[in-house]
Design an enzyme around this catalytic site. Structure first.
Site, PDB file in Angstrom:
ATOM      1  CG  ASP A 118      -1.815   0.661   1.241  1.00 52.07           C
ATOM      2  OD1 ASP A 118      -2.868   0.993   0.697  1.00 52.07           O
ATOM      3  OD2 ASP A 118      -1.827   2.179   2.439  1.00 52.07           O
TER       4      ASP A 118
ATOM      5  CG  ASP B 143      -2.282   7.774   1.258  1.00 50.23           C
ATOM      6  OD1 ASP B 143      -1.214   8.738   2.144  1.00 50.23           O
ATOM      7  OD2 ASP B 143      -2.230   9.180   0.526  1.00 50.23           O
TER       8      ASP B 143
ATOM      9  CE  LYS C 185      -5.646  -1.248  -1.268  1.00 49.71           C
ATOM     10  NZ  LYS C 185      -4.125  -0.766  -1.693  1.00 49.71           N
TER      11      LYS C 185
ATOM     12  CG  ASP D 181      -2.526   2.352   5.675  1.00 49.24           C
ATOM     13  OD1 ASP D 181      -2.484   2.618   5.004  1.00 49.24           O
ATOM     14  OD2 ASP D 181      -2.917   3.396   6.571  1.00 49.24           O
TER      15      ASP D 181
HETATM   16 MG    MG Z   1      -3.116   2.836   2.999  1.00 50.92          MG
END
Ligand code: MG
Length: 253
Positions: A7, A9, A179, A204
């Site tokens: 991922d 960000d 996602k 995250d």
């Molecule tokens: Mg993220």
């Protein structure tokens, strides 16, 4: 050797700030020759823009083909499943490029598809036009359904908020690609000739990155550098395979 699906960000960077350990982790994967792909729900950037953003943040040896965005997955998904090619798009340059690469054309009338990605300049008129097409029978497809978009310590509206608005107005549920929906993963696996057991999802966000892996029986690593931490696991009932505080924990010399 498993391929890391990483991922962006909250995992590699937060807006215009590096996440501690991220550059070192990518340099480590490169040095060892371990495979990785950046898997992001962010549909706004083109592959070139995504690469430039990471280079500007000090990441090294980043290539355009390292990125697989929800925009790319959406364009490939529609191209694979439908023969029509006329679409009405709400989105930015990343989605526009992805749709063009799959030979879609943009129309104002008689759209076969309404494709909705984050568009930070869209307005009431454009949303209403999208609604007209959906009510006239165009298939309604969303790149992703993220509720929020982190922006300099605040949260802006994510694409999911726009999608939800159009669903509410039209009474039609959108097909969602990004996602935590398995569609993005299935398209990626086919495109990159990988199997579920060949990959590790690293991210995250429990509700997107980790949920995708948890529901799809895929190995996941949650890094507590973005939106969620360990305390959210029981609350959301989404269970990562492994939890780390910093990506340096994955570096083994
Ligand atoms: Mg993220």
């Amino acid at each position: 050797m498993k391929t890391y699906l990483i991922d962006l960000d909250g995992t590699m960077y937060s807006g215009n700030t590096n996440i501690d350990g991220a550059r070192e982790f990518i340099a480590y994967l490169q040095e060892k020759g371990f495979p990785y792909i950046f898997l992001t729900n962010n549909a706004t950037r083109t592959k070139t823009q995504a690469k430039e953003h990471m280079l500007n943040l000090g990441f090294k040896n980043i290539k355009e083909d390292d990125f697989f965005t929800s925009a790319i997955a959406t364009a490939k998904y529609i191209a694979k499943n439908y023969s029509e090619r006329k679409c009405f798009m709400i989105g930015e340059s990343g989605l526009e490029e992805a749709l063009k690469e799959e030979n879609f054309i943009f129309v104002e009338d008689k759209a076969d598809f309404v494709v909705v990605g984050l568009d930070r300049k869209a307005n009431y008129t454009k949303y209403s036009e999208a609604l007209h097409h959906i009510l006239a029978g165009a298939k309604f497809i969303a790149t992703n359904s993220d509720r929020l978009l982190a922006n300099n310590g605040l949260f802006d509206l994510g694409n999911g908020a726009t999608v939800n608005m159009l669903e509410y107005a039209s009474g039609v549920e959108a097909i969602k690609v990004g996602k935590p929906y398995q569609t993005i993963l299935n398209i990626l696996l086919e495109d990159k000739n990988l199997k579920k057991e060949d990959i590790i999802l690293l991210g995250d966000n429990l509700e997107t990155d980790i949920k995708l892996g948890y529901e799809g029986n895929i190995e996941t690593i949650m890094v507590c550098s973005g939106v969620h931490d360990e305390n959210d696991i029981e609350r959301l009932k989404v269970y990562p395979t492994k939890v780390i505080k910093n990506l340096r924990e994955l570096i083994k010399e």
